[in-house]
Motif scaffolding. Sequence first.
Motif, PDB file in Angstrom:
ATOM      1  N   LYS A 415       0.822  -1.230  -0.045  1.00  0.00           N
ATOM      2  CA  LYS A 415       0.015   0.095  -0.056  1.00  0.00           C
ATOM      3  C   LYS A 415       0.949   1.234   0.034  1.00  0.00           C
ATOM      4  O   LYS A 415       0.461   2.335  -0.166  1.00  0.00           O
ATOM      5  N   GLU A 416       2.147   1.130   0.246  1.00  0.00           N
ATOM      6  CA  GLU A 416       3.097   2.225   0.089  1.00  0.00           C
ATOM      7  C   GLU A 416       4.485   1.849  -0.517  1.00  0.00           C
ATOM      8  O   GLU A 416       4.991   0.962  -0.260  1.00  0.00           O
ATOM      9  N   LEU A 430       0.559   6.348  -5.214  1.00  0.00           N
ATOM     10  CA  LEU A 430      -0.717   6.398  -4.040  1.00  0.00           C
ATOM     11  C   LEU A 430      -1.652   6.552  -4.719  1.00  0.00           C
ATOM     12  O   LEU A 430      -2.979   6.002  -4.595  1.00  0.00           O
ATOM     13  N   GLN A 431      -1.796   7.749  -5.515  1.00  0.00           N
ATOM     14  CA  GLN A 431      -3.041   8.497  -6.108  1.00  0.00           C
ATOM     15  C   GLN A 431      -3.397   7.141  -7.236  1.00  0.00           C
ATOM     16  O   GLN A 431      -4.749   7.114  -7.348  1.00  0.00           O
ATOM     17  N   SER A 434      -5.427   4.123  -5.768  1.00  0.00           N
ATOM     18  CA  SER A 434      -6.668   4.573  -4.981  1.00  0.00           C
ATOM     19  C   SER A 434      -7.714   4.720  -6.349  1.00  0.00           C
ATOM     20  O   SER A 434      -9.023   4.384  -6.372  1.00  0.00           O
ATOM     21  N   VAL A 468     -10.653   1.810   3.332  1.00  0.00           N
ATOM     22  CA  VAL A 468     -10.017   2.596   4.067  1.00  0.00           C
ATOM     23  C   VAL A 468      -8.409   2.497   3.790  1.00  0.00           C
ATOM     24  O   VAL A 468      -7.555   3.632   3.485  1.00  0.00           O
ATOM     25  N   ASP A 469      -7.874   1.605   4.040  1.00  0.00           N
ATOM     26  CA  ASP A 469      -6.619   1.179   3.634  1.00  0.00           C
ATOM     27  C   ASP A 469      -6.113   1.412   2.326  1.00  0.00           C
ATOM     28  O   ASP A 469      -4.603   2.024   2.353  1.00  0.00           O
ATOM     29  N   TYR A 470      -6.640   1.455   1.417  1.00  0.00           N
ATOM     30  CA  TYR A 470      -6.254   1.579  -0.006  1.00  0.00           C
ATOM     31  C   TYR A 470      -6.696   3.168  -0.452  1.00  0.00           C
ATOM     32  O   TYR A 470      -6.565   3.342  -1.668  1.00  0.00           O
ATOM     33  N   ARG A 471      -7.243   3.646   0.537  1.00  0.00           N
ATOM     34  CA  ARG A 471      -7.564   5.312   0.298  1.00  0.00           C
ATOM     35  C   ARG A 471      -8.605   5.404  -0.620  1.00  0.00           C
ATOM     36  O   ARG A 471      -8.646   6.392  -1.220  1.00  0.00           O
ATOM     37  N   LYS A 474     -12.308   8.007   2.682  1.00  0.00           N
ATOM     38  CA  LYS A 474     -11.584   8.392   4.053  1.00  0.00           C
ATOM     39  C   LYS A 474     -12.266   7.686   5.349  1.00  0.00           C
ATOM     40  O   LYS A 474     -13.385   7.386   5.388  1.00  0.00           O
ATOM     41  N   LYS A 475     -11.399   7.482   6.322  1.00  0.00           N
ATOM     42  CA  LYS A 475     -11.658   7.107   7.801  1.00  0.00           C
ATOM     43  C   LYS A 475     -12.627   8.034   8.296  1.00  0.00           C
ATOM     44  O   LYS A 475     -12.486   9.272   8.355  1.00  0.00           O
TER      45      LYS A 475
END
Length: 476
Positions: A415-416, A430-431, A434, A468-471, A474-475
């Motif tokens: 995830k990063e 990252l973008q 998602s 949430v974890d993969y954005r 939003k949390k």
Amino acid sequence: MGLCDKTLLVGLIKLGVISIMKIVLVRPNYESHIITPPIGLGYLSSYLREYGIKVKILDGLRDNIDSATLQKRILNEDPDAVGITCLTAFYKEVIDLSRILKKENIRVIIGGVHPTFLPHETLNDSSCDYVVLGEGEIALLKLIQNNFENDDIVGVYSRKDIEKGTRQFVKAERITYLDKLPFPDWEQLNPIEYPKAPHGAIVKNFPVAPIMTTRGCPYRCTFCASPKFYGRKIRFRSPENVIEEIRYLINQFGIKEIHFEDDNLTLKRNHIEKICELIIENDIKISWACPNGIRADKVDGSLLALMKKSGCYYCAYGVESADKQILYNIKKEEKIETIENSINLTAKAGISCQGFFIFGLPGETKETIEKSICFAKESKLARAQFLILDILPGSELWDTLKGQFVPKWDKKSYKEPEWLPENVTRKILLQSQSRAFREFYFKSPMRFLKLALSIKPGQIRYLLRRLVDYRIIKKA
């Protein structure tokens, strides 16, 4: 000391000539969307128990408990040693648990893919007594039978071995004929006790149990540690042995679905064909899936039809990238046209199909990322998983990119990024990850509707965590 004859050993234990050893096998808790029985520990447990050794499995992930609570449970067992399984994704948690146990003078042995390729670092970081390299059944048994004294047992190493520098690191002896292995210790890994967070996220029937019919992979994908771990060789269980385990799981635990977790279930055609035929001939009522993925160049229409007839409803393919140069770079040994054709054949056979994509591979650009996203959206894939490259110890990329990045053991796996291709930024990766999920699922109403209708109520909280974890959302 060699492996004792099982009958003689058990007899000596009953007579009190040999004391019974007790081992605790542990998987620590860590951040994961997939919470399934650790069948590697299950195989270790059942193998050791055949030689009269008491074994207790503690699964911190299943029970959602921290290292301090795990420590208490371990101490309550009063073991002669603790074996901890270790993947790179939870290396930090393994280190923390090992250090806590060593403060209590508990003997600690760490095994798994990560210590196999980083034995120096694992021994030093964890303060453990031993690491086991490669498959652990034979090596761990020998160490226990030798009262935890390492007389040059192949695949077993301590910090003294490093200090002396007299031994070369080699992997442990392997069991060649897999049918000789007892089934995993399903009594302790009762599939019914696991939450509804299976590999593949959404399944047809609960309860589910994972099975492996093979060990190894002959291919050489550069992002994978399997080629070095197994030596690019594959070993097969007999189809009859596999069917026997499926029957056992159905009869003892009421299992309704099987997940084959092999690296290459369809590699040898007569292997998978025989498994399917035996399921049909024995009228075994089971749904099954291949969430770990199968090779797109190892299926065709007739095989997929047989798989469907025997209960297969879902499988995954490792697409990785839609760009042919990237596929060449990572030694995938498949063409994107072959992958696309297999996806079409799978959909035609009535099997739901998922594609795995990896962003950030060598040669990646904004354009190649876009190509992969477009391929996924326009394909007949029912599901897609978009991952950011993890550079795993033991993989070819770990060697070729050495010095170009600093490993982050506490990062969120897949995830990063920890390494960036030229001209691709962290923000882009990252973008893109998602956005790929959103566009694949939310811009195709029919695809989203089919997926939503297949979700079981007990899975919702685990699926929300994924979003949430993969954005993707939003949390709150």
